[in-house]
Design a protein around this motif. Structure first.
Motif, mmCIF file in Angstrom:
data_model
loop_
_atom_site.group_PDB
_atom_site.id
_atom_site.type_symbol
_atom_site.label_atom_id
_atom_site.label_comp_id
_atom_site.label_asym_id
_atom_site.label_seq_id
_atom_site.Cartn_x
_atom_site.Cartn_y
_atom_site.Cartn_z
ATOM 1 N N ILE A 104 0.849 -1.186 0.000
ATOM 2 C CA ILE A 104 0.000 0.000 0.000
ATOM 3 C C ILE A 104 0.891 1.244 0.000
ATOM 4 C CG2 ILE A 104 -1.809 1.286 1.191
ATOM 5 C CD1 ILE A 104 -2.691 -1.420 0.052
ATOM 6 N N PRO A 105 0.857 2.035 -1.069
ATOM 7 C CA PRO A 105 1.784 3.179 -1.161
ATOM 8 C C PRO A 105 1.367 4.333 -0.262
ATOM 9 C CG PRO A 105 0.325 3.127 -3.071
ATOM 10 C CD PRO A 105 0.014 1.898 -2.268
ATOM 11 N N ARG A 106 2.366 5.032 0.245
ATOM 12 C CA ARG A 106 2.100 6.260 1.008
ATOM 13 C C ARG A 106 1.662 7.351 0.038
ATOM 14 N NH1 ARG A 106 6.067 5.999 3.968
ATOM 15 N NH2 ARG A 106 5.009 5.400 5.889
ATOM 16 N N ASP A 107 0.667 8.115 0.426
ATOM 17 C CA ASP A 107 0.089 9.126 -0.456
ATOM 18 C C ASP A 107 0.216 10.506 0.181
ATOM 19 O OD1 ASP A 107 -1.263 10.322 -2.545
ATOM 20 O OD2 ASP A 107 -3.063 9.085 -2.377
ATOM 21 N N LEU A 108 0.028 11.521 -0.629
ATOM 22 C CA LEU A 108 -0.124 12.870 -0.119
ATOM 23 C C LEU A 108 -1.527 13.005 0.470
ATOM 24 C CD1 LEU A 108 1.544 14.730 -3.118
ATOM 25 C CD2 LEU A 108 2.441 14.589 -0.783
ATOM 26 N N PRO A 109 -1.781 14.012 1.294
ATOM 27 C CA PRO A 109 -3.127 14.166 1.877
ATOM 28 C C PRO A 109 -4.211 14.170 0.803
ATOM 29 C CG PRO A 109 -1.588 15.677 2.912
ATOM 30 C CD PRO A 109 -0.846 15.049 1.772
ATOM 31 N N SER A 110 -5.297 13.453 1.072
ATOM 32 C CA SER A 110 -6.364 13.323 0.075
ATOM 33 C C SER A 110 -7.043 14.653 -0.226
ATOM 34 C CB SER A 110 -7.400 12.303 0.565
ATOM 35 O OG SER A 110 -7.938 12.700 1.824
ATOM 36 N N ASP A 111 -6.955 15.596 0.730
ATOM 37 C CA ASP A 111 -7.587 16.893 0.504
ATOM 38 C C ASP A 111 -6.651 17.908 -0.140
ATOM 39 O OD1 ASP A 111 -5.893 17.208 2.634
ATOM 40 O OD2 ASP A 111 -7.351 18.221 3.939
ATOM 41 N N LEU A 112 -5.481 17.441 -0.574
ATOM 42 C CA LEU A 112 -4.560 18.348 -1.255
ATOM 43 C C LEU A 112 -5.194 18.784 -2.578
ATOM 44 C CD1 LEU A 112 -1.530 19.343 -0.817
ATOM 45 C CD2 LEU A 112 -0.958 17.674 -2.570
ATOM 46 N N PRO A 113 -5.286 20.080 -2.820
ATOM 47 C CA PRO A 113 -5.939 20.542 -4.055
ATOM 48 C C PRO A 113 -5.303 19.933 -5.301
ATOM 49 C CG PRO A 113 -5.572 22.387 -2.561
ATOM 50 C CD PRO A 113 -4.861 21.214 -1.967
ATOM 51 N N GLY A 114 -6.150 19.385 -6.180
ATOM 52 C CA GLY A 114 -5.689 18.833 -7.444
ATOM 53 C C GLY A 114 -5.195 17.406 -7.384
ATOM 54 N N ARG A 115 -5.325 16.747 -6.219
ATOM 55 C CA ARG A 115 -4.795 15.382 -6.105
ATOM 56 C C ARG A 115 -5.468 14.419 -7.076
ATOM 57 N NH1 ARG A 115 -3.365 11.265 -6.830
ATOM 58 N NH2 ARG A 115 -2.566 9.628 -5.467
ATOM 59 N N ASP A 116 -6.704 14.714 -7.485
ATOM 60 C CA ASP A 116 -7.437 13.803 -8.368
ATOM 61 C C ASP A 116 -7.234 14.102 -9.850
ATOM 62 O OD1 ASP A 116 -8.718 16.227 -8.310
ATOM 63 O OD2 ASP A 116 -10.751 15.411 -8.155
ATOM 64 N N LEU A 117 -6.282 14.970 -10.199
ATOM 65 C CA LEU A 117 -6.018 15.281 -11.603
ATOM 66 C C LEU A 117 -5.420 14.080 -12.330
ATOM 67 C CD1 LEU A 117 -4.479 18.873 -11.244
ATOM 68 C CD2 LEU A 117 -6.668 18.310 -12.346
#
Length: 467
Positions: free
Chosen positions: A214-227
């Protein structure tokens, strides 16, 4: 002029002669090699030109020196006593030369157990810990079945490490040996909760070698993460490797060079977030795709040029600034080290079509406080997240009621099994490698696999299964 092979042997013997045969060889201790490789002994054998005995000594502690000789960062060299006054002995190069020469001379042959115990072991996962565990269990005479969910055996060795770092022919050569020795591999075997229960009931021992995926991710609420255009490092590396794989029956590339079947960095501004080996592999792969530019962002500070004896004393692995192969390639092509230190990502910037086009960042101090007037926007068409891994996938553990161990960092966890016996809370089920220890090096995974296999043998004896 000397033949290149002779020159290589001569160079290795010169290096082996530098080995001091220390009274306390830190290179083979846990501050050096996790496998406790008998380094001074095989160095001496190389110096004496006894290469056949050298591979025998090397194989006593390391199942796969052709892997570690390519991908290991060589903590043994960081612990070398000669390194206190000069450059350390090039232990890793000597190791790789020993095993390469042994294969060339056909000294490495299948070791088929003479007797079988009738006991059956299921190894879940065929990465370095799974392969090492299976190898040892098979040599004990047990029937070993290795289950791999991918279409090829090898785990991260096959799909996580690029060709330029570890040739897949090298990997398959060893896997073919293991098959000839009696190990049965089952590919495309995704062990779900139901299958795991069936396996537990069918085998005298089950060993979980499922990695930390399971990879470590940046915060899910970081603007633009879903680009679009933002991918995990292992997604990028695995897609690339599969794109290059050849059909075993036809000899054709499975991908047919279809650009839609892999994540292509060609002519793109590539940002790799996170350092380490995986980040470097993303850099090197992007360079081979002919990326327009490559930048590596690291949250941590730039390492010092020399060892800080107060916080990083010898014989610990030296945490110093150096260029790995990916960084060297970027510097040779573009004229700069791609790494930018003390950088925190604030926002992904996208275009009207939902594609990433930039990365807004800020510089931080050693305590991760933002520095004023340090904001910057990097152009980015492809962003690769190489920030490590948090934990194994938990479906099997949930199905079998295996206890997990919570770690301090960000809610990550591992399987609760101590290095004393590698046993979980469920009788007959063991765990080793990254799923037990947390993400680490290939050499540690091999050591874990060996340790688990030896403790399975102790378990069989304690249960009266063996005479």
């Amino acid at each position: 002029m000397k033949d290149p092979t002779e020159r290589t042997f001569s160079e290795r013997q010169t290096q082996a002669a530098r080995c001091m045969d220390c009274g306390t060889p830190f290179c083979q201790s846990f501050t050096g090699c996790p496998l406790n490789n008998l380094i001074p002994e095989w160095n001496d054998l190389v110096y004496k030109n006894d290469w056949k005995q050298a591979i025998e000594r090397l194989h006593e502690t390391n199942n796969f020196p052709e892997f570690t000789g390519r991908v290991c960062p060589a903590p043994c060299e960081g612990a070398c006593v000669v390194g206190l006054v000069d450059e350390p002995v090039t232990i890793k190069n000597i190791e790789y030369s020993i095993v390469n020469h042994a294969f060339e001379q056909n000294w490495i042959q299948p070791r088929i157990p003479q007797n079988r115990t009738g006991l059956h072991c299921a190894v879940i996962g065929s990465g370095p810990s799974g392969l090492a565990c299976a190898d040892i269990l098979n040599q004990y005479g047990h029937y070993v079945h290795v289950y791999e969910r991918e279409d090829e055996v090898g785990g991260l060795l096959m799909y996580g490490i690029p060709n330029m770092k570890l040739s897949k022919d090298t990997l398959r050569r060893r896997i073919n040996l293991l098959e000839k020795e009696g190990i049965e591999f089952h590919t495309n075997a995704n062990i779900t909760d139901t299958e795991s229960i069936k396996l537990k009931e069918s085998y005298e021992a089950m060993i979980l070698c499922i990695g930390s995926t399971i990879p470590r991710d940046l915060p899910s609420d970081l603007p633009g993460r879903d680009l679009n255009g933002i991918h995990y490092a292992m997604e990028f590396l695995t897609n690339n490797q599969k794109h290059l794989m050849m059909n075993k029956q036809t000899g054709d590339l499975n991908s047919k060079w279809d650009a839609n079947k892999f994540i292509n960095a060609k002519d793109k501004n590539v940002i790799v977030i996170g350092g380490g080996d995986t980040g470097c592999d993303c850099i090197g792969t992007s360079m081979r795709h002919q990326a327009k530019s490559v930048i590596n962002l690291e949250l941590m500070g730039k390492p010092p040029p020399t060892r800080n004896e107060e916080i990083n004393p010898w014989p610990q692995y030296p945490k110093v600034y150096h260029l790995d192969y990916g960084h060297e390639e970027v510097k040779a092509r573009f004229g700069y080290d791609p790494r930018n230190y003390n950088i925190s990502t604030k926002e992904f910037v996208g275009d009207s079509n939902g594609n990433v086009k930039g990365l807004r960042t800020v510089q931080v101090d050693r305590n991760f406080n933002e520095l004023p007037d340090s904001e910057r926007v990097y152009p980015a068409d492809l962003v690769l997240l190489a920030m490590g891994f948090t934990n194994p996938e938990k479906e099997i553990m949930s199905a079998l009621d295996i206890n997990l161990k919570q770690n301090n960092r960000g809610g990550s966890f591992t399987i609760d099994a101590t290095p004393k016996d590698y046993q979980t809370n469920i009788d007959g089920i063991f765990a080793c490698g990254d799923c037990r220890r947390g993400q680490s090096l290939v050499v540690w995974a091999i050591a874990e696999g060996r340790g688990a296999a030896n403790n399975v043998q102790k378990y069989f004896k304690s249960m009266g299964y063996l005479n």
